[in-house]
Design a protein around this motif. Structure first.
Motif, mmCIF file in Angstrom:
data_model
loop_
_atom_site.group_PDB
_atom_site.id
_atom_site.type_symbol
_atom_site.label_atom_id
_atom_site.label_comp_id
_atom_site.label_asym_id
_atom_site.label_seq_id
_atom_site.Cartn_x
_atom_site.Cartn_y
_atom_site.Cartn_z
ATOM 1 N N VAL A 13 0.832 -1.202 0.000
ATOM 2 C CA VAL A 13 0.000 0.000 0.000
ATOM 3 C C VAL A 13 0.869 1.255 0.000
ATOM 4 O O VAL A 13 1.859 1.336 0.723
ATOM 5 C CB VAL A 13 -0.943 0.019 1.230
ATOM 6 C CG1 VAL A 13 -0.166 0.120 2.517
ATOM 7 C CG2 VAL A 13 -1.943 1.160 1.134
ATOM 8 N N PRO A 14 0.537 2.253 -0.837
ATOM 9 C CA PRO A 14 1.283 3.499 -0.822
ATOM 10 C C PRO A 14 1.104 4.231 0.499
ATOM 11 O O PRO A 14 0.158 3.997 1.239
ATOM 12 C CB PRO A 14 0.653 4.291 -1.985
ATOM 13 C CG PRO A 14 -0.086 3.285 -2.811
ATOM 14 C CD PRO A 14 -0.505 2.218 -1.858
ATOM 15 N N THR A 15 2.032 5.153 0.759
ATOM 16 C CA THR A 15 1.941 5.950 1.975
ATOM 17 C C THR A 15 0.613 6.701 2.008
ATOM 18 O O THR A 15 0.197 7.295 1.025
ATOM 19 C CB THR A 15 3.107 6.967 2.021
ATOM 20 O OG1 THR A 15 4.325 6.248 1.960
ATOM 21 C CG2 THR A 15 3.051 7.788 3.289
ATOM 22 N N GLY A 16 -0.030 6.645 3.163
ATOM 23 C CA GLY A 16 -1.280 7.371 3.324
ATOM 24 C C GLY A 16 -2.514 6.526 3.227
ATOM 25 O O GLY A 16 -3.597 6.972 3.553
ATOM 26 N N LYS A 79 -4.925 -6.725 12.257
ATOM 27 C CA LYS A 79 -4.387 -5.372 12.336
ATOM 28 C C LYS A 79 -5.187 -4.450 11.423
ATOM 29 O O LYS A 79 -5.666 -4.865 10.368
ATOM 30 C CB LYS A 79 -2.922 -5.346 11.895
ATOM 31 C CG LYS A 79 -1.983 -6.192 12.731
ATOM 32 C CD LYS A 79 -0.571 -6.139 12.166
ATOM 33 C CE LYS A 79 0.395 -6.987 12.985
ATOM 34 N NZ LYS A 79 1.764 -6.956 12.408
ATOM 35 N N VAL A 80 -5.313 -3.192 11.852
ATOM 36 C CA VAL A 80 -5.842 -2.129 11.009
ATOM 37 C C VAL A 80 -4.787 -1.028 11.033
ATOM 38 O O VAL A 80 -4.660 -0.293 12.014
ATOM 39 C CB VAL A 80 -7.197 -1.597 11.518
ATOM 40 C CG1 VAL A 80 -7.659 -0.411 10.660
ATOM 41 C CG2 VAL A 80 -8.253 -2.701 11.497
ATOM 42 N N LEU A 81 -4.010 -0.939 9.965
ATOM 43 C CA LEU A 81 -2.839 -0.068 9.936
ATOM 44 C C LEU A 81 -3.112 1.200 9.139
ATOM 45 O O LEU A 81 -3.500 1.140 7.961
ATOM 46 C CB LEU A 81 -1.659 -0.808 9.306
ATOM 47 C CG LEU A 81 -1.241 -2.131 9.969
ATOM 48 C CD1 LEU A 81 -0.183 -2.839 9.139
ATOM 49 C CD2 LEU A 81 -0.723 -1.873 11.385
ATOM 50 N N ILE A 82 -2.913 2.344 9.785
ATOM 51 C CA ILE A 82 -2.992 3.625 9.103
ATOM 52 C C ILE A 82 -1.650 4.319 9.298
ATOM 53 O O ILE A 82 -1.233 4.599 10.425
ATOM 54 C CB ILE A 82 -4.170 4.476 9.617
ATOM 55 C CG1 ILE A 82 -4.225 5.805 8.858
ATOM 56 C CG2 ILE A 82 -4.136 4.686 11.121
ATOM 57 C CD1 ILE A 82 -5.527 6.561 9.044
ATOM 58 N N GLU A 83 -0.953 4.503 8.190
ATOM 59 C CA GLU A 83 0.413 5.051 8.218
ATOM 60 C C GLU A 83 1.295 4.274 9.184
ATOM 61 O O GLU A 83 2.069 4.852 9.947
ATOM 62 C CB GLU A 83 0.382 6.536 8.566
ATOM 63 C CG GLU A 83 -0.327 7.376 7.508
ATOM 64 C CD GLU A 83 -0.227 8.860 7.775
ATOM 65 O OE1 GLU A 83 -0.060 9.238 8.961
ATOM 66 O OE2 GLU A 83 -0.304 9.635 6.806
ATOM 67 N N GLY A 84 1.167 2.956 9.167
ATOM 68 C CA GLY A 84 1.996 2.085 9.986
ATOM 69 C C GLY A 84 1.552 1.916 11.418
ATOM 70 O O GLY A 84 2.090 1.082 12.137
ATOM 71 N N ARG A 85 0.561 2.674 11.863
ATOM 72 C CA ARG A 85 0.063 2.571 13.238
ATOM 73 C C ARG A 85 -1.154 1.661 13.277
ATOM 74 O O ARG A 85 -2.071 1.811 12.463
ATOM 75 C CB ARG A 85 -0.308 3.959 13.777
ATOM 76 C CG ARG A 85 0.891 4.909 13.888
ATOM 77 C CD ARG A 85 0.417 6.329 14.186
ATOM 78 N NE ARG A 85 -0.328 6.883 13.059
ATOM 79 C CZ ARG A 85 -1.417 7.636 13.179
ATOM 80 N NH1 ARG A 85 -1.911 7.905 14.388
ATOM 81 N NH2 ARG A 85 -2.013 8.111 12.122
ATOM 82 N N ASP A 86 -1.176 0.759 14.228
ATOM 83 C CA ASP A 86 -2.266 -0.195 14.346
ATOM 84 C C ASP A 86 -3.380 0.389 15.222
ATOM 85 O O ASP A 86 -3.209 0.571 16.433
ATOM 86 C CB ASP A 86 -1.759 -1.512 14.944
ATOM 87 C CG ASP A 86 -2.805 -2.613 14.909
ATOM 88 O OD1 ASP A 86 -3.957 -2.343 14.518
ATOM 89 O OD2 ASP A 86 -2.466 -3.758 15.282
ATOM 90 N N VAL A 87 -4.515 0.681 14.593
ATOM 91 C CA VAL A 87 -5.646 1.260 15.323
ATOM 92 C C VAL A 87 -6.100 0.340 16.447
ATOM 93 O O VAL A 87 -6.500 0.790 17.529
ATOM 94 C CB VAL A 87 -6.822 1.537 14.356
ATOM 95 C CG1 VAL A 87 -8.059 2.013 15.121
ATOM 96 C CG2 VAL A 87 -6.424 2.556 13.306
ATOM 97 N N LEU A 88 -5.990 -0.973 16.231
ATOM 98 C CA LEU A 88 -6.477 -1.935 17.222
ATOM 99 C C LEU A 88 -5.566 -2.042 18.442
ATOM 100 O O LEU A 88 -5.967 -2.604 19.459
ATOM 101 C CB LEU A 88 -6.631 -3.318 16.568
ATOM 102 C CG LEU A 88 -7.520 -3.368 15.326
ATOM 103 C CD1 LEU A 88 -7.654 -4.798 14.830
ATOM 104 C CD2 LEU A 88 -8.904 -2.774 15.613
ATOM 105 N N LYS A 89 -4.359 -1.498 18.333
ATOM 106 C CA LYS A 89 -3.423 -1.541 19.465
ATOM 107 C C LYS A 89 -3.327 -0.196 20.179
ATOM 108 O O LYS A 89 -2.616 -0.063 21.166
ATOM 109 C CB LYS A 89 -2.021 -1.930 18.972
ATOM 110 C CG LYS A 89 -1.920 -3.330 18.382
ATOM 111 C CD LYS A 89 -1.874 -4.382 19.472
ATOM 112 C CE LYS A 89 -1.407 -5.734 18.942
ATOM 113 N NZ LYS A 89 -2.247 -6.292 17.865
#
Length: 601
Positions: A13-16, A79-89
């Motif tokens: 996935v591209p950045t963003g 995992k739900v990753l937005i810009e490398g950050r996991d929303v679920l964590k």
């Protein structure tokens, strides 16, 4: 997942954008999957359509992107990753900051997201203040800019309105404006155009797509309407019983669907260009905890073999950027979009008129909203009332049903003039003309069981009682694709589509001669819509039931109606046989409605 072992979703996935990896949601306290094995990639500026029947888990996936699971459910893996950050964590406070600011959500019923007691302008300003966007002085200008961006007025008069003073399309665009104002990176849209007329729907979809591409927003569009997806999405993910069964670019998904379930959904869709014998998918979507072993679709599949029942198939590559969860995808042959085509209703067929509307003028207080409308309905015939929101089609249908009494003119049933109010009409006429409402959340008592709701007309009109009535309820529930398992459910336990089917069963329980159907399929899955249309068509043919069918779905009109009345601002602007009006429309307004109608043709 096997289909992505060569690299991870996050690496592609591209950045963003946003990445979902191996997402699983279970019932709280039980080892029962609601959804599992979900992998998705949402690229910046891309719209991904997530489609499937009610109960497939698509809304559960959509809300999981915000780190949310409904009561009784738990996000158990992935995992739900937005810009490398996991929303679920994330800690709870950080999740609350992400919601709305980085991942926005637009609900199916936007009115429920707006405070009915606060003016539109103030609500938008409060949103900007909550997100600390702009200064106190600039926030009102920000509200004006946001409304202009979605094609709404931004003057003081509009900003001072309350939500109930807006049309459905305006409310939906206000919700879109509020979602886009914080400039989120991801947008989750949960059935945002359900119930909107085709012109408003086209405007909302165009606005949403343009904003996503302008700001590089990744969008997940949750819907049961494949025709809308065909017009808006870049890629499509098809869900069934908690799994993604097919995933690929829109063009290949609609040109050559490779999973039997996808094909069955597409076979249930009405077409603008030709009438079709609509049917549903046999059987029902299995509930969590009751899903069959092996391929979860095998008990409803026309291509099933013994191997399908042995193990869960993997989501595997089928073509370029196209994945499928079916072991027989290469064997089931090509798909023919014209399958199920039938001749259009004969415009020259002899008609026996049973309901006549002449010179109808309808008022709300001093305001006249319907002007000199005349049409008739024959035995065993379907007449469609079509037009934009505010065109007067529901007002006309309510007047015919005796639910609105401020009108002049004549409404006759089998030659006898009907009283203006249903209360003034005879019990026989009330029984013979039954109304099915658009909104099943308001038309059913949430505290009554399905059995009590459907039994009521039988008891009221002396048709049946006791065990005979219960047996009849079970038969009606089977006819509307619900089944006896729903008998003791209270209405508040049902989904919108399930409630609508109960409302249809209740109307049929009265054994009517005329059904007045007000947008009754707008909240239904395409497969259930196909089942309901097949049911109504059977009733029309076998029992001679007539229908006044209010809808904004012109493709459905082509398949279900014989005649159509096109309404604009309370006036009939074009009328005639469906085949004539749809193939050679005379009025520019009719041509616009046809051009705005979503279709997979």
């Amino acid at each position: 997942m096997t289909a992505t072992t060569h690299d991870t979703a996050a690496e592609r996935v591209p950045t963003g954008g946003l990445v979902v990896e191996d997402l699983g949601v279970t019932l709280t306290g039980r080892d029962v999957d609601i959804v599992d094995d979900i992998d998705l990639v949402l690229k910046p500026g891309e719209v991904v359509g997530l489609v499937g029947e009610s109960g497939s888990g698509k809304t559960t996936v959509g809300t999981s992107l915000l780190g949310y699971a409904r009561a009784g459910a738990l996000i158990s893996s992935g995992k739900v990753l937005i810009e490398g950050r996991d929303v679920l964590k994330m800690p709870w406070k950080e999740v609350r900051e992400v919601r709305g600011e980085e991942i926005a959500y637009v609900p199916q019923d936007p009115a429920s997201a707006l405070n009915p007691a606060i003016r539109i302008g103030k609500q938008i300003v409060e949103l900007l203040a909550l997100r600390d966007i702009g200064t106190t002085e600039s926030r009102m200008q920000g509200a004006r800019d946001g409304l202009a961006e979605v094609g709404l007025p931004n003057d003081d008069e509009f900003l001072s309105r309350y939500p109930h003073q807006l049309s459905g399309g305006q409310v939906q665009r206000v919700a879109l404006a509020m979602a886009f104002l914080p400039k989120p990176k991801v947008l989750v849209l949960d059935e945002p155009t359900t119930g909107l007329d085709v012109t408003t729907q086209a405007m909302v979809l165009e606005t949403m797509a343009q904003l996503c591409r302008t700001y590089g927003v990744s969008a997940l569009y949750v819907t049961h309407d494949l025709a809308v997806v065909a017009n808006i999405a870049d890629r499509v993910a098809v869900m069934y019983a908690g799994e993604i069964v097919e995933l690929g670019p829109k063009e290949s998904m609609f040109r050559q669907p490779s999973h039997p379930y996808t094909r069955a959904l597409l076979d249930s869709i009405p077409h603008l260009s030709q009438a079709r014998a609509l049917t549903g998918i046999p059987g029902r979507t299995p509930a969590p905890g009751a899903r069959p072993h092996g391929c979860r679709f095998h008990d409803r599949c026309a291509f099933v073999v013994d191997a399908c029942k042995e193990s869960v198939p993997e989501l595997r590559p089928f073509a370029t950027d196209h994945e499928v969860r079916c072991i027989r995808a290469e064997e089931i042959g090509t798909w023919d979009m014209s399958r199920g085509t039938v001749p259009d209703a004969d415009p020259d067929k002899q008609r026996e008129v049973i309901l006549s509307v002449e010179g109808l003028n309808v008022f709300y207080g001093r305001k006249r909203v319907v002007y000199d409308v005349s049409f008739d309905l024959a035995a065993a015939e379907v007449v469609a009332l079509v037009g934009e929101s505010g065109s007067g089609k529901t007002t006309i249908s309510r007047s015919v049903g005796g639910l609105h009494k401020d009108w002049t003119g004549t409404i006759s049933f089998e030659g006898d003039a009907l009283a203006k109010s249903a209360r003034q009409r005879s019990a026989v006429n009330r029984k013979r003309l039954q109304y099915i409402f658009q909104n099943p959340y308001l038309s059913l008592n949430p505290r009554l069981t399905v059995e009590q709701i459907v039994k009521r007309p039988m008891e009221l009109f002396g048709i049946a009682s006791g065990k005979k009535a219960t047996d009849r309820v079970i038969d009606l529930l089977d006819q509307v694709a619900l089944g006896p398992r729903m008998l003791k459910y209270e209405a508040n336990r049902l989904s919108g589509g399930e409630r609508q089917r109960v409302a249809i069963a209740r109307a049929l329980a009265a054994e009517p001669d005329v059904l007045i159907c007000d947008e009754i399929t707008s909240a239904l899955d395409v497969s259930v819509q196909g089942s309901i249309v097949a049911l109504l068509e059977g009733l029309r043919r076998e029992r001679g039931i007539s229908m006044l069918f209010v809808t904004h779905n012109l493709a459905l009109v082509r398949s279900i109606a014989a005649r159509v009345e096109i309404l604009q601002a309370g006036r009939v602007v074009e009328a005639g046989s469906v085949v004539t009006v749809m193939e050679t429309p005379r009025e520019e307004y009719t041509r616009q409605l046809l051009s705005k109608s979503p279709s997979i043709d």
